[in-house]
Write an enzyme that holds these catalytic residues in place. Structure first.
Site, PDB file in Angstrom:
ATOM      1  CE  LYS A  40      -0.163  -0.238   5.062  1.00 32.40           C
ATOM      2  NZ  LYS A  40      -0.944  -0.783   6.190  1.00 32.40           N
ATOM      3  NE  ARG A 138      -6.740   0.320  11.128  1.00 35.84           N
ATOM      4  CZ  ARG A 138      -5.511   0.083  10.664  1.00 35.84           C
ATOM      5  NH1 ARG A 138      -4.592   1.037  10.687  1.00 35.84           N
ATOM      6  NH2 ARG A 138      -5.184  -1.109  10.200  1.00 35.84           N
ATOM      7  NE  ARG A 223      -3.187  -8.085   7.484  1.00 35.23           N
ATOM      8  CZ  ARG A 223      -3.779  -8.508   8.593  1.00 35.23           C
ATOM      9  NH1 ARG A 223      -4.396  -9.678   8.629  1.00 35.23           N
ATOM     10  NH2 ARG A 223      -3.767  -7.761   9.680  1.00 35.23           N
ATOM     11  CE1 TYR A 267      11.913  32.176   1.230  1.00 37.44           C
ATOM     12  CE2 TYR A 267      11.882  29.787   1.350  1.00 37.44           C
ATOM     13  CZ  TYR A 267      11.694  30.956   0.637  1.00 37.44           C
ATOM     14  OH  TYR A 267      11.275  30.896  -0.663  1.00 37.44           O
ATOM     15  CG  ASP A 321      10.975  23.545  -4.704  1.00 37.58           C
ATOM     16  OD1 ASP A 321      10.221  22.594  -4.940  1.00 37.58           O
ATOM     17  OD2 ASP A 321      10.593  24.728  -4.639  1.00 37.58           O
TER      18      ASP A 321
HETATM   19  C1  LIG Z   1      -0.260  -1.866   6.764  1.00 39.79           C
HETATM   20  C2  LIG Z   1      -0.898  -3.132   7.223  1.00 39.79           C
HETATM   21  C3  LIG Z   1      -0.125  -4.264   7.511  1.00 39.79           C
HETATM   22  C4  LIG Z   1       1.397  -4.257   7.506  1.00 39.79           C
HETATM   23  O1  LIG Z   1       1.891  -3.771   8.743  1.00 39.79           O
HETATM   24  P1  LIG Z   1       3.468  -3.709   9.041  1.00 39.79           P
HETATM   25  O2  LIG Z   1       3.558  -3.300  10.456  1.00 39.79           O
HETATM   26  O3  LIG Z   1       4.034  -2.693   8.110  1.00 39.79           O
HETATM   27  O4  LIG Z   1       3.998  -5.070   8.763  1.00 39.79           O
HETATM   28  C5  LIG Z   1      -0.788  -5.423   7.833  1.00 39.79           C
HETATM   29  N1  LIG Z   1      -2.148  -5.471   7.875  1.00 39.79           N
HETATM   30  C6  LIG Z   1      -2.919  -4.391   7.625  1.00 39.79           C
HETATM   31  C7  LIG Z   1      -4.396  -4.508   7.708  1.00 39.79           C
HETATM   32  C8  LIG Z   1      -2.326  -3.182   7.310  1.00 39.79           C
HETATM   33  O5  LIG Z   1      -3.091  -2.112   7.061  1.00 39.79           O
END
Ligand SMILES: *Cc1c(COP(=O)(O)O)cnc(C)c1O
Length: 379
Positions: A40, A138, A223, A267, A321
């Site tokens: 993502k 969440r 994941r 600046y 920049d």
């Molecule tokens: C972003 C995300 C992950 C990955 O989490 P990490 O801590 O980066 O490994 C896993 N599951 C869900 C639902 C996420 O949104």
């Protein structure tokens, strides 16, 4: 000779490091646990297509994204692996999600109905992953609404629940007792779904931290995001597995000059030279994801860069920049390579160094590197 780059400020993405990280993390997973590469947000700023391909080559079998657009980009690049949407797809994009064979997730009755309607239009039943909330509050079906949700599912034959999953409220504290509490709530949710006839064989819960430390949370898939990018989910997990940072941020010196004592820089003239110094202008700024909060006035500088293997302080206000560095009595040439994240010689600057200067986490440092910065793939 310097290698050509599309812009004199760029992020180098080491795909060899992605492959090695995926393989190493994969070795820690239980035997039948699949690896979902979470790509993502443009692969946490690393470039989604390149990272996704490298991860799949190294053994990942699933990809995870948030937005339908993110999944579609991967499909348009020719990636065929299963892709899970980790948020419910909005009404405007659900047809596009199905047309691109993205696997939707579901956790609201409205979302369930939208998938059902889209399944009708697509003339096929649709498999979805059901997300349950085990304590983060969440996204996910709250445990005490599981039976209500199951009743809605029973009336929706167009949607088939292929997996049940949840998410931990901690990514950085694997020893927190709430991790075990969430696992037991997850087991409870699965039991209650099973009691009403919903019994998907596929379950997943682990993020990077749990993938590295909690085999009891591996189930059928982990994941994995941050660890795949070679970054630690948190200080307590530093060094738990040898991982290689994937992103380096580099630039070429845009201007080099001697500035006399008493003059000031950038600046607001916040950085005043007490003695003459060599001021180097670096051609990227807050529009590129180098936060203005890294600027400094008279006080200690908040960030450093590497030039010719040595560390020099970033000084003065960060512009949109550009920002400036004080090399003191040393000097370099216009066009010389400057390392903002990564290593040069024996020195290295990590995303964690910048995160602690900013009071944030490494996730945010790499993710906010903007699309203005070209990603240059290596390996
Ligand atoms: C972003 C995300 C992950 C990955 O989490 P990490 O801590 O980066 O490994 C896993 N599951 C869900 C639902 C996420 O949104």
């Amino acid at each position: 000779m310097t290698e050509p780059v599309p812009r004199p400020a760029w992020a180098e993405i080491d795909l060899g490091a992605v492959r090695r990280n995926v393989a190493r993390i994969g070795e820690k997973l239980n035997e039948n646990t699949q690896f979902m590469a979470v790509v993502k947000a443009n692969a946490y700023g690393h470039g989604d297509v390149g990272v996704a391909r490298a991860a799949l080559e190294a053994g990942a079998t699933w990809l995870g994204v948030i937005l339908v657009e993110e999944g579609v980009r991967l499909r348009e690049a020719g990636i065929e692996a299963p892709i899970l949407l980790l948020h419910e797809a909005p009404v405007e994009r659900i047809d596009e999600a199905l047309a691109n064979d993205l696997t939707p997730c579901v956790f609201t009755e409205k979302g369930l109905w939208l998938i059902g309607e889209a399944a009708d239009r697509a003339h096929r039943p649709v498999g979805a992953h059901l997300k349950v909330d085990t304590g983060m509050n969440r996204l996910g079906v709250p445990i005490d609404h599981i039976e209500d949700f199951a009743r809605a599912l029973a009336k929706e034959p167009r949607v088939e629940i292929e997996a049940i999953y949840s998410h931990f409220a901690f990514a950085d504290a694997p020893d927190n007792p709430f991790i075990s509490e969430q696992l037991s709530r997850f087991a409870d949710a699965c039991d209650r779904l099973k009691a009403v006839g919903i019994e998907p064989a596929f379950r997943h819960m682990a993020n990077s931290a749990a993938a590295l430390t909690r085999p009891d949370a591996h189930f059928d898939m982990a994941r994995v995001g941050i660890a795949m990018y070679g970054l630690s989910p948190g200080p307590k997990l530093d060094g738990i597995l040898e991982l290689e940072p994937v992103m380096s941020l580099k630039a070429r010196a845009a201007m080099v000059k001697r500035v006399p004592a008493g003059e000031a820089v950038s600046y607001g003239l916040r950085y005043k030279l007490r003695r003459p110094g060599t001021i180097v202008s670096i051609p990227l700024g807050y529009a590129d994801g180098w936060p203005r909060a890294l600027g400094s006035g008279r006080g200690a500088s908040k960030a450093a860069v590497l030039i010719a293997g040595k560390r020099y302080p970033a000084v003065g206000t960060v512009c949109m920049d550009a920002f400036m560095v004080d090399m003191g009595d040393d000097s370099c040439d216009v066009g010389d390579e400057v390392v903002l994240i990564g290593s040069q010689g024996k020195e290295r600057i990590s995303a964690d160094d910048l995160a602690s200067a900013l009071g944030t986490i490494n996730y945010e440092v790499v993710t906010r590197i903007s699309s203005r910065i070209p990603r240059v793939y290596r390996g």
